[in-house]
Design a protein around this motif. Structure first.
Motif, PDB file in Angstrom:
ATOM      1  N   TYR A 140       0.843  -1.207   0.000  1.00  0.00           N
ATOM      2  CA  TYR A 140       0.000   0.000   0.000  1.00  0.00           C
ATOM      3  C   TYR A 140       0.882   1.263   0.000  1.00  0.00           C
ATOM      4  O   TYR A 140       0.641   2.192  -0.755  1.00  0.00           O
ATOM      5  CB  TYR A 140      -0.926  -0.015   1.227  1.00  0.00           C
ATOM      6  N   GLU A 141       1.917   1.259   0.853  1.00  0.00           N
ATOM      7  CA  GLU A 141       2.811   2.431   0.947  1.00  0.00           C
ATOM      8  C   GLU A 141       3.533   2.680  -0.384  1.00  0.00           C
ATOM      9  O   GLU A 141       3.636   3.820  -0.843  1.00  0.00           O
ATOM     10  CB  GLU A 141       3.860   2.241   2.054  1.00  0.00           C
ATOM     11  N   GLU A 142       4.029   1.596  -1.006  1.00  0.00           N
ATOM     12  CA  GLU A 142       4.757   1.745  -2.282  1.00  0.00           C
ATOM     13  C   GLU A 142       3.829   2.257  -3.383  1.00  0.00           C
ATOM     14  O   GLU A 142       4.199   3.146  -4.159  1.00  0.00           O
ATOM     15  CB  GLU A 142       5.368   0.401  -2.696  1.00  0.00           C
ATOM     16  N   LEU A 143       2.632   1.696  -3.446  1.00  0.00           N
ATOM     17  CA  LEU A 143       1.673   2.133  -4.467  1.00  0.00           C
ATOM     18  C   LEU A 143       1.294   3.595  -4.279  1.00  0.00           C
ATOM     19  O   LEU A 143       1.310   4.383  -5.228  1.00  0.00           O
ATOM     20  CB  LEU A 143       0.405   1.270  -4.421  1.00  0.00           C
ATOM     21  N   THR A 144       0.967   3.959  -3.035  1.00  0.00           N
ATOM     22  CA  THR A 144       0.588   5.350  -2.757  1.00  0.00           C
ATOM     23  C   THR A 144       1.721   6.287  -3.157  1.00  0.00           C
ATOM     24  O   THR A 144       1.507   7.322  -3.798  1.00  0.00           O
ATOM     25  CB  THR A 144       0.272   5.534  -1.256  1.00  0.00           C
ATOM     26  N   ASN A 145       2.924   5.904  -2.816  1.00  0.00           N
ATOM     27  CA  ASN A 145       4.088   6.741  -3.085  1.00  0.00           C
ATOM     28  C   ASN A 145       4.303   6.965  -4.587  1.00  0.00           C
ATOM     29  O   ASN A 145       4.488   8.088  -5.040  1.00  0.00           O
ATOM     30  CB  ASN A 145       5.335   6.098  -2.452  1.00  0.00           C
ATOM     31  N   TYR A 150       4.934   9.999  -9.030  1.00  0.00           N
ATOM     32  CA  TYR A 150       5.086   9.934 -10.490  1.00  0.00           C
ATOM     33  C   TYR A 150       3.828  10.328 -11.253  1.00  0.00           C
ATOM     34  O   TYR A 150       3.906  10.696 -12.418  1.00  0.00           O
ATOM     35  CB  TYR A 150       5.488   8.525 -10.927  1.00  0.00           C
ATOM     36  N   GLY A 151       2.686  10.221 -10.600  1.00  0.00           N
ATOM     37  CA  GLY A 151       1.442  10.570 -11.293  1.00  0.00           C
ATOM     38  C   GLY A 151       0.865  11.879 -10.812  1.00  0.00           C
ATOM     39  O   GLY A 151      -0.075  12.396 -11.396  1.00  0.00           O
ATOM     40  N   GLU A 152       1.425  12.405  -9.720  1.00  0.00           N
ATOM     41  CA  GLU A 152       0.871  13.599  -9.082  1.00  0.00           C
ATOM     42  C   GLU A 152      -0.643  13.430  -8.901  1.00  0.00           C
ATOM     43  O   GLU A 152      -1.434  14.332  -9.175  1.00  0.00           O
ATOM     44  CB  GLU A 152       1.250  14.850  -9.887  1.00  0.00           C
ATOM     45  N   GLU A 153      -1.004  12.235  -8.443  1.00  0.00           N
ATOM     46  CA  GLU A 153      -2.401  11.824  -8.290  1.00  0.00           C
ATOM     47  C   GLU A 153      -2.876  12.170  -6.877  1.00  0.00           C
ATOM     48  O   GLU A 153      -2.374  11.632  -5.897  1.00  0.00           O
ATOM     49  CB  GLU A 153      -2.507  10.312  -8.551  1.00  0.00           C
ATOM     50  N   LYS A 154      -3.858  13.085  -6.806  1.00  0.00           N
ATOM     51  CA  LYS A 154      -4.285  13.522  -5.466  1.00  0.00           C
ATOM     52  C   LYS A 154      -5.097  12.451  -4.729  1.00  0.00           C
ATOM     53  O   LYS A 154      -5.212  12.503  -3.508  1.00  0.00           O
ATOM     54  CB  LYS A 154      -5.039  14.843  -5.539  1.00  0.00           C
ATOM     55  N   ALA A 156      -4.198   9.312  -4.649  1.00  0.00           N
ATOM     56  CA  ALA A 156      -3.263   8.169  -4.608  1.00  0.00           C
ATOM     57  C   ALA A 156      -3.612   7.183  -3.498  1.00  0.00           C
ATOM     58  O   ALA A 156      -3.649   5.966  -3.712  1.00  0.00           O
ATOM     59  CB  ALA A 156      -1.835   8.685  -4.427  1.00  0.00           C
ATOM     60  N   SER A 157      -3.888   7.704  -2.324  1.00  0.00           N
ATOM     61  CA  SER A 157      -4.130   6.840  -1.169  1.00  0.00           C
ATOM     62  C   SER A 157      -5.388   5.981  -1.356  1.00  0.00           C
ATOM     63  O   SER A 157      -5.360   4.766  -1.135  1.00  0.00           O
ATOM     64  CB  SER A 157      -4.255   7.703   0.090  1.00  0.00           C
ATOM     65  N   SER A 158      -6.479   6.601  -1.799  1.00  0.00           N
ATOM     66  CA  SER A 158      -7.721   5.819  -1.943  1.00  0.00           C
ATOM     67  C   SER A 158      -7.638   4.842  -3.117  1.00  0.00           C
ATOM     68  O   SER A 158      -8.190   3.740  -3.060  1.00  0.00           O
ATOM     69  CB  SER A 158      -8.950   6.732  -2.066  1.00  0.00           C
ATOM     70  N   ILE A 159      -6.900   5.208  -4.185  1.00  0.00           N
ATOM     71  CA  ILE A 159      -6.722   4.278  -5.314  1.00  0.00           C
ATOM     72  C   ILE A 159      -5.880   3.075  -4.859  1.00  0.00           C
ATOM     73  O   ILE A 159      -6.226   1.926  -5.135  1.00  0.00           O
ATOM     74  CB  ILE A 159      -6.077   4.989  -6.528  1.00  0.00           C
ATOM     75  N   ALA A 160      -4.794   3.352  -4.137  1.00  0.00           N
ATOM     76  CA  ALA A 160      -3.936   2.266  -3.639  1.00  0.00           C
ATOM     77  C   ALA A 160      -4.728   1.331  -2.718  1.00  0.00           C
ATOM     78  O   ALA A 160      -4.615   0.107  -2.815  1.00  0.00           O
ATOM     79  CB  ALA A 160      -2.733   2.847  -2.907  1.00  0.00           C
ATOM     80  N   LYS A 199      -3.462   9.523 -14.684  1.00  0.00           N
ATOM     81  CA  LYS A 199      -2.294   9.758 -13.826  1.00  0.00           C
ATOM     82  C   LYS A 199      -1.748   8.465 -13.221  1.00  0.00           C
ATOM     83  O   LYS A 199      -0.544   8.296 -13.074  1.00  0.00           O
ATOM     84  CB  LYS A 199      -2.653  10.758 -12.727  1.00  0.00           C
ATOM     85  N   THR A 200      -2.664   7.550 -12.893  1.00  0.00           N
ATOM     86  CA  THR A 200      -2.222   6.261 -12.335  1.00  0.00           C
ATOM     87  C   THR A 200      -1.441   5.471 -13.376  1.00  0.00           C
ATOM     88  O   THR A 200      -0.390   4.897 -13.080  1.00  0.00           O
ATOM     89  CB  THR A 200      -3.445   5.443 -11.837  1.00  0.00           C
ATOM     90  N   PHE A 201      -1.947   5.445 -14.601  1.00  0.00           N
ATOM     91  CA  PHE A 201      -1.245   4.712 -15.672  1.00  0.00           C
ATOM     92  C   PHE A 201       0.121   5.328 -15.944  1.00  0.00           C
ATOM     93  O   PHE A 201       1.100   4.616 -16.155  1.00  0.00           O
ATOM     94  CB  PHE A 201      -2.107   4.689 -16.947  1.00  0.00           C
ATOM     95  N   GLN A 202       0.190   6.657 -15.934  1.00  0.00           N
ATOM     96  CA  GLN A 202       1.480   7.337 -16.122  1.00  0.00           C
ATOM     97  C   GLN A 202       2.460   6.921 -15.026  1.00  0.00           C
ATOM     98  O   GLN A 202       3.617   6.586 -15.300  1.00  0.00           O
ATOM     99  CB  GLN A 202       1.290   8.849 -16.083  1.00  0.00           C
ATOM    100  N   ALA A 203       1.980   6.924 -13.782  1.00  0.00           N
ATOM    101  CA  ALA A 203       2.849   6.593 -12.639  1.00  0.00           C
ATOM    102  C   ALA A 203       3.374   5.169 -12.732  1.00  0.00           C
ATOM    103  O   ALA A 203       4.566   4.913 -12.507  1.00  0.00           O
ATOM    104  CB  ALA A 203       2.072   6.779 -11.340  1.00  0.00           C
ATOM    105  N   ILE A 204       2.500   4.239 -13.099  1.00  0.00           N
ATOM    106  CA  ILE A 204       2.914   2.830 -13.184  1.00  0.00           C
ATOM    107  C   ILE A 204       3.905   2.647 -14.330  1.00  0.00           C
ATOM    108  O   ILE A 204       4.903   1.940 -14.202  1.00  0.00           O
ATOM    109  CB  ILE A 204       1.682   1.899 -13.343  1.00  0.00           C
TER     110      ILE A 204
END
Length: 304
Positions: A140-145, A150-154, A156-160, A199-204
């Motif tokens: 969870y921590e790695e995904l949120t981070n 990398y995605g500047e996804e606001k 991030a926490s709820s998606i992770a 943004k999530t796809f960009q980050a991954i």
């Protein structure tokens, strides 16, 4: 059809001469490389790529122009060691950091959040880490981070959190499965603005290909490789890459702050580089190519 972004501006700022030795760190489908090759008739072009399909397509395109080029099937993180096999220094180096449209458009590559495909996103198909591994194995921590960084996804926490919850039921295998999970993790209003998975796809993708670390290392090598009078041109497509480029260019082109008050600064302590340009696409280009909207070209020249 992939349209090269800021093409004319790049060609102009590389200061090409017919005997120039140029490196295109991002061959892709050959848009920039083919225009460079047309102009360096007595010179040499070296182009990097690690995507076999792109290499094959670009080779067909370049062969029609000339044979004074070499394609290097390698990641541009190996820029210095690969170029040193052929040249001690070069006249110009270009980076176009956008993912080429055909990669995005080929559903099976897993880059697109519009088409269903296995979660892959590798630019180099021989690389071991896939998007599937990031989505199903990261904590969870790695995904949120990575989503935040990398995605500047606001969100991030709820998606992770949602990804962790869903993968406990069964592995997340495809792009559209992931899209649905993202949609269920963000507010309705967020879905109306832009595609919520962008943004999530960009980050991954950045994580899978280690894009930022690779770029930073390569850009530092590029600065060492250019001759006096040589230029490095960088086209970025998001703020993280642009920030790396801007900071590196700034650090090598400014006088050391401890020396600024000296009446005369000795030549050997003056910066070796000078920032030449910071260019955004024209309104005309934006009208013709939607993918140019976030592009920016930065140019630096070695002056001593």
């Amino acid at each position: 059809m992939h349209i090269s972004v800021l093409l004319n501006e790049c060609i102009e700022n590389l200061n090409l001469k017919d005997d120039s030795v140029i490196v295109d760190c991002t061959l892709g489908y050959g848009g920039h490389s083919s225009e460079i090759l047309k102009r360096v008739t007595k010179g040499k072009l070296y182009s990097f790529d690690q995507d076999d399909e792109a290499i094959k397509s670009a080779k067909n395109r370049l062969d029609k122009i000339g044979n004074n080029y070499t394609i290097i099937r390698s990641n541009f993180v190996n820029l210095e060691s690969e170029i040193k096999k052929y040249e001690n220094s070069v006249d110009g180096i270009l980076y176009d950091l956008g993912v080429s449209s055909p990669q995005l458009d080929e559903a099976e590559r897993g880059f697109s959040f519009h088409n269903d495909a296995e979660l892959d996103m590798r630019m180099d198909k021989t690389s071991p880490l896939k998007a599937y591994d990031v989505v199903n194995n990261y904590s969870y921590e790695e995904l949120t981070n990575i989503l935040y960084k990398y995605g500047e996804e606001k969100y991030a926490s709820s998606i992770a959190k949602k990804i962790i919850k869903e993968r406990e039921l069964k592995p997340i295998k495809t792009t559209l499965e992931l899209v649905e999970i993202i949609k269920s993790a963000v507010p309705e209003k967020y879905k109306r603005d832009k595609h919520p998975a962008r943004k999530t796809f960009q980050a991954i993708r950045i994580e899978v290909n280690k894009e930022l670390d690779v770029f930073e290392s390569s850009l530092r090598q590029a600065l060492d490789l250019v001759k006096i009078g040589g230029r490095v041109c960088v086209i970025t497509f998001h703020s993280l890459e642009d920030k790396i480029c801007k900071n590196i260019f700034k650090s090598v082109s400014e006088v050391d702050k401890n020396l600024r008050n000296m009446p005369i600064i000795p030549d050997e302590l003056m910066p070796k580089y000078k920032v030449i340009a910071n260019i955004k696409p024209s309104l005309e280009e934006l009208a013709n190519n939607n993918r140019a909207r976030s592009a920016r070209l930065r140019v630096i020249e070695r002056v001593r």
